[in-house]
Design an enzyme around this catalytic site. Structure first.
Site, mmCIF file in Angstrom:
data_model
loop_
_atom_site.group_PDB
_atom_site.id
_atom_site.type_symbol
_atom_site.label_atom_id
_atom_site.label_comp_id
_atom_site.label_asym_id
_atom_site.label_seq_id
_atom_site.Cartn_x
_atom_site.Cartn_y
_atom_site.Cartn_z
ATOM 1 N N GLY A 170 -63.089 21.493 24.698
ATOM 2 C CA GLY A 170 -61.895 21.468 25.550
ATOM 3 C C GLY A 170 -60.930 22.596 25.238
ATOM 4 O O GLY A 170 -60.076 22.938 26.063
ATOM 5 N N ALA A 405 -62.611 41.543 57.984
ATOM 6 C CA ALA A 405 -62.289 42.178 56.695
ATOM 7 C C ALA A 405 -61.109 43.143 56.854
ATOM 8 O O ALA A 405 -60.322 43.324 55.925
ATOM 9 C CB ALA A 405 -63.511 42.896 56.140
HETATM 10 C C1 HXC Z 1 -62.061 20.958 10.853
HETATM 11 C C2 HXC Z 1 -63.430 22.784 10.770
HETATM 12 C C3 HXC Z 1 -63.674 22.689 12.146
HETATM 13 C C4 HXC Z 1 -63.041 21.644 12.871
HETATM 14 C C5 HXC Z 1 -64.765 24.382 11.397
HETATM 15 N N1 HXC Z 1 -64.157 23.838 10.342
HETATM 16 N N2 HXC Z 1 -64.508 23.689 12.517
HETATM 17 N N3 HXC Z 1 -62.625 21.930 10.121
HETATM 18 N N4 HXC Z 1 -62.235 20.808 12.173
HETATM 19 N N5 HXC Z 1 -63.195 21.513 14.156
HETATM 20 C C6 HXC Z 1 -64.177 24.321 8.982
HETATM 21 C C7 HXC Z 1 -65.507 24.140 8.299
HETATM 22 O O1 HXC Z 1 -65.576 22.868 7.739
HETATM 23 C C8 HXC Z 1 -65.454 25.234 7.249
HETATM 24 O O2 HXC Z 1 -64.653 24.791 6.194
HETATM 25 C C9 HXC Z 1 -64.699 26.340 7.938
HETATM 26 O O3 HXC Z 1 -63.970 25.724 9.014
HETATM 27 C C10 HXC Z 1 -65.596 27.393 8.544
HETATM 28 O O4 HXC Z 1 -66.610 26.743 9.296
HETATM 29 P P1 HXC Z 1 -68.146 27.146 9.202
HETATM 30 O O5 HXC Z 1 -68.915 26.075 9.895
HETATM 31 O O6 HXC Z 1 -68.484 27.445 7.776
HETATM 32 O O7 HXC Z 1 -68.159 28.507 9.975
HETATM 33 P P2 HXC Z 1 -69.249 29.059 10.996
HETATM 34 O O8 HXC Z 1 -70.612 28.917 10.394
HETATM 35 O O9 HXC Z 1 -68.777 30.407 11.366
HETATM 36 O O10 HXC Z 1 -69.165 28.131 12.256
HETATM 37 C C11 HXC Z 1 -67.991 28.118 13.024
HETATM 38 C C12 HXC Z 1 -68.098 26.987 14.065
HETATM 39 C C13 HXC Z 1 -68.522 25.681 13.354
HETATM 40 C C14 HXC Z 1 -69.156 27.397 15.105
HETATM 41 C C15 HXC Z 1 -66.757 26.898 14.748
HETATM 42 O O11 HXC Z 1 -67.636 25.500 12.235
HETATM 43 C C16 HXC Z 1 -68.449 24.495 14.236
HETATM 44 O O12 HXC Z 1 -69.346 24.243 15.033
HETATM 45 N N6 HXC Z 1 -67.357 23.699 14.050
HETATM 46 C C17 HXC Z 1 -67.195 22.465 14.740
HETATM 47 C C18 HXC Z 1 -66.849 22.739 16.156
HETATM 48 C C19 HXC Z 1 -66.514 21.491 16.878
HETATM 49 O O13 HXC Z 1 -67.377 20.648 17.146
HETATM 50 N N7 HXC Z 1 -65.222 21.277 17.126
HETATM 51 C C20 HXC Z 1 -64.708 20.169 17.778
HETATM 52 C C21 HXC Z 1 -64.964 20.428 19.239
HETATM 53 S S1 HXC Z 1 -64.260 19.210 20.238
HETATM 54 P P3 HXC Z 1 -64.795 25.372 4.704
HETATM 55 O O14 HXC Z 1 -63.909 24.499 3.901
HETATM 56 O O15 HXC Z 1 -66.247 25.258 4.368
HETATM 57 O O16 HXC Z 1 -64.318 26.773 4.749
HETATM 58 C C22 HXC Z 1 -62.864 19.878 20.675
HETATM 59 C C23 HXC Z 1 -62.155 19.049 21.653
HETATM 60 C C24 HXC Z 1 -60.965 19.751 22.192
HETATM 61 O O17 HXC Z 1 -62.486 20.907 20.270
HETATM 62 C C25 HXC Z 1 -60.460 18.905 23.325
HETATM 63 C C26 HXC Z 1 -59.241 19.444 23.924
HETATM 64 C C27 HXC Z 1 -58.785 18.574 25.052
#
Ligand code: HXC
Length: 510
Positions: A170, A405
């Site tokens: 989102g 157009a």
């Molecule tokens: C808390 C998070 C996080 C999140 C990443 N981190 N996403 N912490 N909440 N959403 C943290 C990881 O734990 C990690 O912590 C650090 O950030 C870096 O993440 P990595 O995974 O090591 O990095 P990378 O391999 O580059 O991957 C990046 C990423 C992946 C693709 C963004 O982290 C990921 O898929 N994250 C989850 C994404 C997700 O599902 N988000 C929620 C979506 S739902 P450390 O401590 O190890 O450094 C959403 C709803 C919004 O967003 C709705 C709005 C209306």
């Protein structure tokens, strides 16, 4: 007092470390800059005023009380870009992956509210894992607060999103509601659901880059307006755009009128349009020869290339240019160009930016796919946008202006203020060949006769004079004088006033 100052300095230094050296190194290893380095590049030296540096998240679940970072994953504040006030937030991927907590959202909302109050552009640098997973619905509420402000700020202050890392789920909807999105090639991506979910649901295999990288969004989806090679280049381009834009809808029009601007004739324009009406030429050559210093900032250059949109200045005044591009699809209007052009015209109208339209359009693109995918409603977007726009509208027909157009492309009938034609203009219901084949259908097998009829039709109708006789064209101008004529028209129209009937808002075909 000295102790407090020391304590303050310590806190500041700590906050500047973000998520720590290891994570900063990892960010650099990916070819990405940190949130603060990005601000240093985009904001004028010594002008950044940071807010909420010491804000922390308020979560105690999942052991979060032991992991607190000053600033909570986003750097926010105000600053100047070439002297112009802007508000900015820059997400810090080194702190919880730049994820959005309740406190992080509050920081973003605060700068958005300030920007709205004072009438200054908002720049959002996105590099985030999305909703802070440990916070659940509090994070979702934070997103909603940001979305709401994006909508309220729309048409009030320019909003620019810069995607410099992940932007998924989102979270994509905040940038989607801003005016312009710029992405960095290879290090940024945007999608509602990532490759893994896509695979599970539709069994399609796709990479992150292919699904939502910069190339995809600038050439296929049109979600993004520009893509650049790295963080530095991208931020410099955002600065260039900010230079051209007004700070808010309260500004009448951006006018950096210099004392002297060269308006001397450009004779090369007299031969731009080829003698053969079926031969293309590059409309961008005309635009770059009309704008100051030949500098044209193109918007969506890789999408719907049959229409060109972008900004430039004429005698220091910012102008939005819309032009058919004969090099692509002969400059026809189609679904994509209707969407691209319509949105651009509406942006200009929101922010009092005059529109200059260059016309060489043989009509709407025929085809089953065009009809089935809604050329009617999508073409109407551009028509609607031009008709409702009250900013100064200057139109120059360089060659073809056929049928519907012709009407769409900022014609006199849609409240065009100044409508010029080059001598090479052909303003007619359709091209001579098509017209004679309909009018003389019974003679169609007689090639010689049809050719003669076509020639007669061309001589009679394929010119700018019939439209001029009716006043639909204000003057037939020499191509070499185009820049000067535009400059004069802009000066004359600078105090234009025109209003729309009272309404809550219109209902543009979406
Ligand atoms: C808390 C998070 C996080 C999140 C990443 N981190 N996403 N912490 N909440 N959403 C943290 C990881 O734990 C990690 O912590 C650090 O950030 C870096 O993440 P990595 O995974 O090591 O990095 P990378 O391999 O580059 O991957 C990046 C990423 C992946 C693709 C963004 O982290 C990921 O898929 N994250 C989850 C994404 C997700 O599902 N988000 C929620 C979506 S739902 P450390 O401590 O190890 O450094 C959403 C709803 C919004 O967003 C709705 C709005 C209306």
């Amino acid at each position: 007092m000295t102790d407090i100052i020391k304590e303050l300095e310590k806190k500041r230094e700590q906050a500047k470390l973000g998520g720590g050296k290891k994570r900063v190194d990892a960010q650099h290893a990916r070819g990405k800059l940190t949130a603060r380095e990005r601000i240093d590049i985009i904001i004028d030296e010594d002008s950044f005023e940071e807010y909420d540096m010491y804000v922390e998240h308020r979560t105690n679940d999942f052991g979060m009380e032991k992991q607190k970072y000053a600033g909570d994953g986003v750097v926010t504040g105000s600053g100047r870009i070439n002297g112009k006030l802007v508000y900015i937030f820059s997400q810090d991927f080194t702190v919880f992956g730049g994820s959005l907590s309740e406190a992080h959202a509050e920081k973003i909302c605060k700068v958005m509210d300030m920007a709205m109050k004072v009438g200054a552009p908002i720049i959002g640098i996105n590099d985030s894992g999305g909703a802070r997973i440990q916070e659940g619905v509090a994070s979702l509420a934070g997103y909603a607060e940001v979305f709401k402000r994006n909508v309220l700020a729309s048409g009030v202050v320019p909003q620019i999103s810069v995607i410099m890392g992940p932007c998924a789920g989102g979270a994509v909807y905040s940038p989607a509601m801003t005016d312009f999105i710029f992405m960095v090639k290879n290090t940024s991506f945007m999608f509602v659901t990532g490759p893994d979910v896509v695979k599970t649901v539709t069994q399609e295999n796709v990479s992150q880059e292919e699904l939502g990288g910069a190339k995809t969004h600038t050439s296929k989806s049109s979600v993004a307006d520009g893509a650049f090679n790295n963080d530095i280049e991208t931020l410099h381009e955002v600065k260039n755009l900010i230079n051209l834009l007004p700070s808010s809808n309260r500004e009448k029009s951006t006018n950096n009128k210099k004392d002297f601007q060269d308006l001397s004739p450009d004779y090369s324009l007299d031969t731009l349009v080829p003698d053969n009406p079926n031969k293309p030429y590059d409309m961008k050559e005309l635009i770059t020869k009309v704008v100051d210093n030949n500098y044209f900032f193109e918007i969506q250059k890789d999408y719907a290339k049959n229409i060109v949109t972008g900004f430039g200045t004429v005698e220091g005044r910012t102008v939005g240019f819309v032009a058919n591009q004969p090099l692509v699809l002969a400059g026809c209007l189609d679904i994509d160009s209707g969407k691209k052009g319509g949105r651009f015209v509406r942006f200009c109208d929101c922010f009092n930016i005059p529109i200059v339209t260059f016309v060489d359009v043989p009509g709407f693109l025929p085809g089953i796919s065009q009809e089935h995918n809604g050329i009617i409603k999508n073409g109407a977007k551009l028509l609607f946008a031009y008709a409702e726009a009250t900013v100064p509208k200057i139109t120059i027909i360089t060659r073809k202006a056929y049928g519907g157009a012709y009407v769409v492309m900022s014609s006199k009938h849609l409240r065009g203020d100044i409508n010029y034609a080059w001598p090479s203009a052909e303003i007619a219901v359709m091209g001579a060949k098509g017209a004679t084949e309909i009018l003389y259908r019974n003679e169609i097998k007689d090639k010689e006769k049809i050719e003669k009829r076509t020639q007669d039709y061309t001589e009679q109708f394929a010119n700018p004079f019939i439209a001029s006789k009716r006043g639909f064209i204000d003057d037939v101008i020499r191509p070499h004088s185009t820049r000067k004529r535009i400059a004069t028209a802009l000066e004359n129209l600078k105090d234009k006033e025109l209003s729309l009937p009272l309404k809550k808002h219109d209902n543009i075909p979406l």
